[in-house]
Design a protein around this motif. Structure first.
Motif, mmCIF file in Angstrom:
data_model
loop_
_atom_site.group_PDB
_atom_site.id
_atom_site.type_symbol
_atom_site.label_atom_id
_atom_site.label_comp_id
_atom_site.label_asym_id
_atom_site.label_seq_id
_atom_site.Cartn_x
_atom_site.Cartn_y
_atom_site.Cartn_z
ATOM 1 N N ASP A 139 -2.840 -12.780 -15.858
ATOM 2 C CA ASP A 139 -2.068 -12.815 -14.888
ATOM 3 C C ASP A 139 -0.999 -11.800 -14.864
ATOM 4 O O ASP A 139 -0.635 -11.023 -14.108
ATOM 5 C CB ASP A 139 -1.180 -14.304 -14.932
ATOM 6 N N MET A 140 -0.357 -11.446 -16.087
ATOM 7 C CA MET A 140 0.341 -10.213 -16.778
ATOM 8 C C MET A 140 -0.029 -8.752 -16.248
ATOM 9 O O MET A 140 0.560 -8.086 -15.557
ATOM 10 C CB MET A 140 1.136 -10.671 -18.003
ATOM 11 N N ILE A 141 -1.441 -8.947 -16.752
ATOM 12 C CA ILE A 141 -2.029 -7.690 -16.297
ATOM 13 C C ILE A 141 -1.895 -7.359 -14.937
ATOM 14 O O ILE A 141 -1.950 -6.267 -14.284
ATOM 15 C CB ILE A 141 -3.580 -7.564 -16.901
ATOM 16 N N LEU A 142 -2.420 -8.543 -13.956
ATOM 17 C CA LEU A 142 -2.614 -8.174 -12.617
ATOM 18 C C LEU A 142 -1.318 -7.778 -11.873
ATOM 19 O O LEU A 142 -1.155 -6.931 -11.157
ATOM 20 C CB LEU A 142 -3.231 -9.624 -12.081
ATOM 21 N N VAL A 143 -0.168 -8.692 -12.345
ATOM 22 C CA VAL A 143 0.932 -8.348 -11.792
ATOM 23 C C VAL A 143 1.509 -6.835 -11.983
ATOM 24 O O VAL A 143 1.765 -6.245 -11.016
ATOM 25 C CB VAL A 143 2.034 -9.521 -12.065
ATOM 26 N N THR A 144 1.556 -6.428 -13.421
ATOM 27 C CA THR A 144 1.939 -5.233 -13.664
ATOM 28 C C THR A 144 1.132 -4.108 -13.199
ATOM 29 O O THR A 144 1.597 -2.945 -12.987
ATOM 30 C CB THR A 144 2.230 -5.208 -15.370
ATOM 31 N N PHE A 145 -0.343 -4.556 -13.095
ATOM 32 C CA PHE A 145 -1.236 -3.148 -12.346
ATOM 33 C C PHE A 145 -0.632 -2.960 -10.999
ATOM 34 O O PHE A 145 -0.735 -1.922 -10.396
ATOM 35 C CB PHE A 145 -2.576 -3.868 -12.624
ATOM 36 N N ILE A 146 -0.240 -4.208 -10.261
ATOM 37 C CA ILE A 146 0.040 -4.121 -9.014
ATOM 38 C C ILE A 146 1.285 -3.102 -8.806
ATOM 39 O O ILE A 146 1.276 -1.988 -8.032
ATOM 40 C CB ILE A 146 0.061 -4.925 -8.109
ATOM 41 N N TYR A 147 2.245 -3.165 -9.636
ATOM 42 C CA TYR A 147 3.457 -2.685 -9.708
ATOM 43 C C TYR A 147 3.343 -1.226 -10.208
ATOM 44 O O TYR A 147 3.840 -0.259 -9.521
ATOM 45 C CB TYR A 147 4.330 -3.114 -10.890
ATOM 46 N N MET A 148 2.301 -0.865 -11.377
ATOM 47 C CA MET A 148 2.049 0.525 -11.560
ATOM 48 C C MET A 148 1.231 1.451 -10.531
ATOM 49 O O MET A 148 1.435 2.513 -10.283
ATOM 50 C CB MET A 148 1.271 0.399 -13.002
ATOM 51 N N GLU A 149 0.270 0.704 -9.851
ATOM 52 C CA GLU A 149 -0.280 1.079 -8.671
ATOM 53 C C GLU A 149 0.798 1.640 -7.628
ATOM 54 O O GLU A 149 0.423 2.752 -6.908
ATOM 55 C CB GLU A 149 -1.474 0.288 -8.304
ATOM 56 N N MET A 150 1.781 0.955 -7.192
ATOM 57 C CA MET A 150 2.579 1.126 -6.188
ATOM 58 C C MET A 150 3.295 2.362 -6.777
ATOM 59 O O MET A 150 3.481 3.206 -5.898
ATOM 60 C CB MET A 150 3.656 0.187 -6.056
ATOM 61 N N ILE A 151 3.749 2.468 -8.012
ATOM 62 C CA ILE A 151 4.359 3.604 -8.625
ATOM 63 C C ILE A 151 3.471 4.916 -8.406
ATOM 64 O O ILE A 151 4.037 6.028 -7.856
ATOM 65 C CB ILE A 151 4.895 3.417 -9.860
ATOM 66 N N ARG A 152 2.267 4.837 -8.898
ATOM 67 C CA ARG A 152 1.099 5.912 -8.891
ATOM 68 C C ARG A 152 1.098 6.399 -7.319
ATOM 69 O O ARG A 152 1.021 7.569 -7.064
ATOM 70 C CB ARG A 152 -0.139 5.495 -9.265
ATOM 71 N N LYS A 153 0.877 5.551 -6.564
ATOM 72 C CA LYS A 153 0.755 5.766 -5.099
ATOM 73 C C LYS A 153 1.997 6.747 -4.380
ATOM 74 O O LYS A 153 1.855 7.756 -3.767
ATOM 75 C CB LYS A 153 0.544 4.791 -4.120
ATOM 76 N N ASP A 154 3.089 6.047 -4.689
ATOM 77 C CA ASP A 154 4.444 6.568 -4.393
ATOM 78 C C ASP A 154 4.424 8.166 -4.693
ATOM 79 O O ASP A 154 4.855 9.113 -4.054
ATOM 80 C CB ASP A 154 5.572 5.726 -4.676
ATOM 81 N N ALA A 155 4.209 8.330 -6.033
ATOM 82 C CA ALA A 155 4.217 9.550 -6.836
ATOM 83 C C ALA A 155 3.237 10.455 -6.050
ATOM 84 O O ALA A 155 3.313 11.956 -5.857
ATOM 85 C CB ALA A 155 3.969 9.492 -8.027
ATOM 86 N N THR A 156 1.989 9.804 -5.888
ATOM 87 C CA THR A 156 0.871 10.902 -5.250
ATOM 88 C C THR A 156 1.268 10.974 -3.812
ATOM 89 O O THR A 156 1.282 12.096 -3.207
ATOM 90 C CB THR A 156 -0.412 10.137 -5.251
ATOM 91 N N ASP A 157 1.811 10.102 -3.067
ATOM 92 C CA ASP A 157 2.144 10.582 -1.763
ATOM 93 C C ASP A 157 3.299 11.453 -1.400
ATOM 94 O O ASP A 157 3.365 12.264 -0.551
ATOM 95 C CB ASP A 157 2.745 9.204 -0.739
ATOM 96 N N ALA A 158 4.065 11.558 -2.497
ATOM 97 C CA ALA A 158 5.333 12.707 -2.465
ATOM 98 C C ALA A 158 4.970 13.932 -3.077
ATOM 99 O O ALA A 158 5.604 15.096 -2.769
ATOM 100 C CB ALA A 158 6.434 11.895 -3.542
ATOM 101 N N ALA A 159 3.754 14.009 -3.610
ATOM 102 C CA ALA A 159 3.588 15.473 -4.094
ATOM 103 C C ALA A 159 2.891 16.406 -2.718
ATOM 104 O O ALA A 159 2.651 15.947 -1.979
ATOM 105 C CB ALA A 159 2.211 15.161 -5.031
#
Length: 81
Positions: free
Chosen positions: A61-81
């Motif tokens: 459960d913790m892996i899934l929740v933190t994964f979703i959060y990290m993917e949001m950060i990665r996507k935001d960083a990729t979109d900003a580049a």
């Protein structure tokens, strides 16, 4: 990188790269716990998947929740580049 402490008392660290995201223990072993394999856009043969090793099953459960959060950060960083 993002570090969190799971309910088992251990620290884990997400590593974000341009094409992948992986979770390892935040200790000297850096043991693999989970990895996201993105969709293969070139051949379109497999969907994206989150692979959780047996070492991470007790905190799934913790892996899934933190994964979703990290993917949001990665996507935001990729979109900003």
């Amino acid at each position: 990188y993002s570090v969190f402490t799971a309910p088992d008392g251990k620290e884990y660290k997400w590593k974000i790269n341009a094409n992948s995201t992986s979770l390892v223990t935040n200790d000297s072993t850096k043991a693999h716990v989970a990895k996201y394999l993105p969709k293969n856009y070139i051949f379109n043969r497999r969907p994206g998947s989150l692979e959780i090793s047996p070492a991470g099953e007790h905190i799934m459960d913790m892996i899934l929740v933190t994964f979703i959060y990290m993917e949001m950060i990665r996507k935001d960083a990729t979109d900003a580049a």
